[in-house]
Each structure stands twice: as C-alpha cells, then as structure tokens.
Write a protein that holds these residues in place. Structure first.
Motif, mmCIF file in Angstrom:
data_model
loop_
_atom_site.group_PDB
_atom_site.id
_atom_site.type_symbol
_atom_site.label_atom_id
_atom_site.label_comp_id
_atom_site.label_asym_id
_atom_site.label_seq_id
_atom_site.Cartn_x
_atom_site.Cartn_y
_atom_site.Cartn_z
ATOM 1 N N GLY A 7 1.687 -4.819 4.447
ATOM 2 C CA GLY A 7 1.446 -5.227 5.827
ATOM 3 C C GLY A 7 2.351 -4.502 6.788
ATOM 4 N N GLY A 8 2.107 -4.702 8.046
ATOM 5 C CA GLY A 8 2.845 -3.993 9.078
ATOM 6 C C GLY A 8 4.069 -4.715 9.599
ATOM 7 N N GLY A 9 4.538 -5.722 8.904
ATOM 8 C CA GLY A 9 5.713 -6.449 9.350
ATOM 9 C C GLY A 9 5.399 -7.619 10.264
ATOM 10 N N VAL A 36 5.474 -3.524 1.402
ATOM 11 C CA VAL A 36 5.100 -2.165 1.782
ATOM 12 C C VAL A 36 4.685 -2.228 3.243
ATOM 13 C CG1 VAL A 36 3.493 -0.259 1.413
ATOM 14 C CG2 VAL A 36 4.344 -1.566 -0.546
ATOM 15 N N GLU A 37 5.463 -1.573 4.096
ATOM 16 C CA GLU A 37 5.178 -1.585 5.524
ATOM 17 C C GLU A 37 4.887 -0.190 6.063
ATOM 18 O OE1 GLU A 37 8.578 -3.636 7.162
ATOM 19 O OE2 GLU A 37 7.698 -5.598 6.707
ATOM 20 N N ASP A 38 4.918 0.803 5.188
ATOM 21 C CA ASP A 38 4.673 2.186 5.589
ATOM 22 C C ASP A 38 3.175 2.446 5.697
ATOM 23 O OD1 ASP A 38 5.539 4.990 6.042
ATOM 24 O OD2 ASP A 38 4.463 5.310 4.150
ATOM 25 N N LEU A 39 2.722 2.842 6.888
ATOM 26 C CA LEU A 39 1.302 3.059 7.148
ATOM 27 C C LEU A 39 0.698 4.114 6.230
ATOM 28 C CD1 LEU A 39 -1.140 2.313 8.855
ATOM 29 C CD2 LEU A 39 -0.413 4.037 10.520
ATOM 30 N N VAL A 40 1.422 5.182 5.976
ATOM 31 C CA VAL A 40 0.912 6.249 5.102
ATOM 32 C C VAL A 40 0.694 5.714 3.690
ATOM 33 C CG1 VAL A 40 1.443 8.493 4.066
ATOM 34 C CG2 VAL A 40 1.956 8.074 6.493
ATOM 35 N N ILE A 47 -5.808 0.548 1.598
ATOM 36 C CA ILE A 47 -5.775 -0.763 2.246
ATOM 37 C C ILE A 47 -5.913 -0.581 3.749
ATOM 38 C CG2 ILE A 47 -4.339 -2.781 2.720
ATOM 39 C CD1 ILE A 47 -3.200 -2.377 -0.123
ATOM 40 N N MET A 48 -6.944 -1.208 4.294
ATOM 41 C CA MET A 48 -7.210 -1.084 5.724
ATOM 42 C C MET A 48 -7.025 -2.405 6.468
ATOM 43 S SD MET A 48 -7.838 2.010 6.109
ATOM 44 C CE MET A 48 -7.892 3.276 4.881
ATOM 45 N N GLY A 63 -6.487 -8.972 4.045
ATOM 46 C CA GLY A 63 -6.953 -9.549 5.291
ATOM 47 C C GLY A 63 -6.875 -11.059 5.376
ATOM 48 N N ARG A 64 -6.173 -11.692 4.416
ATOM 49 C CA ARG A 64 -6.052 -13.152 4.405
ATOM 50 C C ARG A 64 -4.584 -13.539 4.293
ATOM 51 N NH1 ARG A 64 -8.734 -15.358 -0.491
ATOM 52 N NH2 ARG A 64 -8.097 -17.334 0.420
#
Length: 79
Positions: A7-9, A36-40, A47-48, A63-64
C-alpha cells in the motif's frame, strides 16, 4: 513464509498491516511480515489496488481493508 502488506502508506494500509501482524501471532506463524510502499515494486507485482495482502508471492486480497478475522481466514487457507 513471507507476508507482504502492499500500500501507499494510507490509514487503511496501516490497519491491514497491524491486523496481519496480530493474526500471524495468534496463528503462531513463523513469518516475515513487511510493508511494501514503493510504487515501482507494487507495479512489478501487478498490484493496482491497495491495500493488498500477498503471501509467498500470491495475492490473497487487494482493494479491501481486512480485519484480523478476515486475515486469519485467508492465512489459514494457505497453511
């Protein structure tokens, strides 16, 4: 066993991470759990939508926002 919370934090991602840690302890798992917060890295995993729960390279949920009971049920399926 390697468990990733992707996820993005955001608050939802942090919640899933904490619930996953608690579920792993309750199940007595010897698992490496990391965020894991690294977009790359997320894109490389395909994972989108986040938060996502990945166990040994397999996406179990995306997504949940999972609670501890839901995480435990998913982890028990892969044991």
């Amino acid at each position: 066993m390697e468990i990733l919370v992707v996820g993005g934090g955001c608050a939802s991602c942090d919640t899933v991470y904490e619930e996953t840690r608690a579920a792993a302890v309750e199940l007595g798992l010897d698992a490496k759990i990391r965020k894991v917060e690294d977009l790359v890295e997320m894109v490389q995993m395909g994972i989108m939508t986040v938060p996502a729960l990945v166990v040994d390279g397999k996406v179990l949920s995306a997504g949940r926002t999972l609670n501890k009971k839901q995480v435990k049920a998913l982890l028990e399926k892969v044991l």
